[in-house]
Design a protein around this motif. Structure first.
Motif, PDB file in Angstrom:
ATOM      1  N   VAL A  15       0.836  -1.255   0.018  1.00 51.34           N
ATOM      2  CA  VAL A  15      -0.033   0.002   0.067  1.00 51.34           C
ATOM      3  C   VAL A  15       0.726   1.282   0.047  1.00 51.34           C
ATOM      4  O   VAL A  15       0.734   2.285  -0.829  1.00 51.34           O
ATOM      5  N   GLU A  16       1.913   1.280   1.039  1.00 49.94           N
ATOM      6  CA  GLU A  16       2.846   2.342   0.824  1.00 49.94           C
ATOM      7  C   GLU A  16       3.430   2.516  -0.295  1.00 49.94           C
ATOM      8  O   GLU A  16       3.388   3.890  -0.902  1.00 49.94           O
ATOM      9  N   THR A  17       4.031   1.742  -1.016  1.00 48.78           N
ATOM     10  CA  THR A  17       4.762   1.808  -2.158  1.00 48.78           C
ATOM     11  C   THR A  17       3.916   2.222  -3.398  1.00 48.78           C
ATOM     12  O   THR A  17       4.209   3.223  -4.119  1.00 48.78           O
ATOM     13  N   VAL A  18       2.640   1.692  -3.325  1.00 46.96           N
ATOM     14  CA  VAL A  18       1.757   2.123  -4.467  1.00 46.96           C
ATOM     15  C   VAL A  18       1.354   3.692  -4.371  1.00 46.96           C
ATOM     16  O   VAL A  18       1.229   4.210  -5.220  1.00 46.96           O
ATOM     17  N   ARG A  19       1.148   4.041  -3.304  1.00 48.02           N
ATOM     18  CA  ARG A  19       0.821   5.367  -2.865  1.00 48.02           C
ATOM     19  C   ARG A  19       1.899   6.307  -3.511  1.00 48.02           C
ATOM     20  O   ARG A  19       1.550   7.540  -3.799  1.00 48.02           O
ATOM     21  N   GLU A  20       3.025   5.996  -2.780  1.00 46.59           N
ATOM     22  CA  GLU A  20       4.270   6.754  -3.476  1.00 46.59           C
ATOM     23  C   GLU A  20       4.617   6.618  -4.734  1.00 46.59           C
ATOM     24  O   GLU A  20       5.497   7.587  -5.333  1.00 46.59           O
ATOM     25  N   THR A  21       4.159   5.943  -5.560  1.00 47.86           N
ATOM     26  CA  THR A  21       4.365   5.741  -6.938  1.00 47.86           C
ATOM     27  C   THR A  21       3.672   6.517  -7.959  1.00 47.86           C
ATOM     28  O   THR A  21       2.416   5.962  -7.876  1.00 47.86           O
ATOM     29  N   ALA A  22       4.020   7.349  -8.360  1.00 43.59           N
ATOM     30  CA  ALA A  22       3.296   8.259  -9.374  1.00 43.59           C
ATOM     31  C   ALA A  22       3.056   7.541 -10.664  1.00 43.59           C
ATOM     32  O   ALA A  22       4.233   7.032 -11.306  1.00 43.59           O
ATOM     33  N   SER A  23       1.915   7.349 -11.245  1.00 44.23           N
ATOM     34  CA  SER A  23       1.786   6.722 -12.706  1.00 44.23           C
ATOM     35  C   SER A  23       1.104   7.770 -13.500  1.00 44.23           C
ATOM     36  O   SER A  23      -0.121   8.136 -13.091  1.00 44.23           O
ATOM     37  N   PRO A  24       1.709   8.066 -14.733  1.00 40.20           N
ATOM     38  CA  PRO A  24       0.852   8.753 -15.654  1.00 40.20           C
ATOM     39  C   PRO A  24      -0.458   8.194 -16.168  1.00 40.20           C
ATOM     40  O   PRO A  24      -1.236   8.858 -16.573  1.00 40.20           O
ATOM     41  N   THR A  25      -0.818   6.842 -16.250  1.00 43.00           N
ATOM     42  CA  THR A  25      -1.790   6.240 -16.840  1.00 43.00           C
ATOM     43  C   THR A  25      -2.711   5.556 -15.782  1.00 43.00           C
ATOM     44  O   THR A  25      -3.909   5.373 -15.947  1.00 43.00           O
ATOM     45  N   VAL A  26      -2.168   4.887 -14.637  1.00 43.40           N
ATOM     46  CA  VAL A  26      -2.912   4.063 -13.838  1.00 43.40           C
ATOM     47  C   VAL A  26      -3.922   4.760 -13.143  1.00 43.40           C
ATOM     48  O   VAL A  26      -3.589   5.587 -12.370  1.00 43.40           O
ATOM     49  N   GLU A  27      -5.157   4.413 -13.320  1.00 40.45           N
ATOM     50  CA  GLU A  27      -6.135   5.072 -12.680  1.00 40.45           C
ATOM     51  C   GLU A  27      -6.754   4.435 -11.373  1.00 40.45           C
ATOM     52  O   GLU A  27      -7.130   5.097 -10.172  1.00 40.45           O
ATOM     53  N   GLU A  28      -6.505   3.210 -11.356  1.00 41.01           N
ATOM     54  CA  GLU A  28      -6.950   2.215 -10.228  1.00 41.01           C
ATOM     55  C   GLU A  28      -5.984   1.218 -10.062  1.00 41.01           C
ATOM     56  O   GLU A  28      -5.587   0.376 -11.027  1.00 41.01           O
ATOM     57  N   VAL A  29      -5.570   0.823  -8.669  1.00 41.28           N
ATOM     58  CA  VAL A  29      -4.984  -0.285  -8.409  1.00 41.28           C
ATOM     59  C   VAL A  29      -5.686  -1.021  -7.479  1.00 41.28           C
ATOM     60  O   VAL A  29      -6.322  -0.768  -6.533  1.00 41.28           O
TER      61      VAL A  29
END
Length: 171
Positions: free
Chosen positions: A139-153
């Protein structure tokens, strides 16, 4: 863009998303757990694509913490992103390798223009990572990782214990 994080109790092989992340082993040739389920349900095209990767760029296998994409075969997803999680160790901190699985998978997803990505709880099965810590890192890593395309994890877990662990960290 802010990525929305969701939690699903269910079967990752049935997720209708742009990319499903596979908790693969380094051989990329299938195995147990999530890896075996994805290969079985996805059919022979996934294995053929993995064999092609082994024959070209990843002759010695995929290194821990890295990610690579293949077709999703018969899965409802468009792509499978294979990542190799670390085995848990009581004597060595491998947290960065686990975080790298999530970051690298999101990079690959962005390269595929994926808007929706489903993750399993990487390394928390046969690789022995403590579930609560694995959920925290995910959860922490996904929150901290900006993605230009991914709208939903979408974190897709298969039992109540995993669901509770991820829910604690998502609130």
């Amino acid at each position: 863009m802010s990525t929305r994080l969701t939690l699903v109790l269910g079967d990752i092989t049935r997720q209708d998303v742009d990319a499903v992340v596979n908790a693969a082993n380094s051989s990329l040739l299938g195995g147990g757990g999530v890896d075996g389920a994805i290969h079985r349900r996805g059919g022979p095209d996934i294995l053929a694509a993995c064999r092609a990767l082994r024959a070209s760029h990843h002759g010695k296998g995929l290194p821990t913490g890295q990610a690579v994409a293949t077709t999703a075969g018969l899965l409802p997803a468009r792509h499978v992103i294979h990542t190799v999680g670390p085995r848990w160790s009581a004597t060595e901190d491998r947290s960065e390798l686990l975080a790298s699985c999530y970051r690298e998978s999101l990079k690959v997803a962005a390269g595929l223009d994926a808007r929706t990505v489903a993750f399993p709880a990487i390394s928390t099965g046969i690789y022995g990572w403590p579930l609560d810590d694995g959920a925290r890192i995910a959860v922490e890593t996904v929150r901290e990782t900006a993605s230009p395309t991914v709208e939903e994890v979408r974190f897709v877990v298969f039992d109540d214990r995993a669901h509770e662990a991820f829910a604690r960290h998502l609130t």
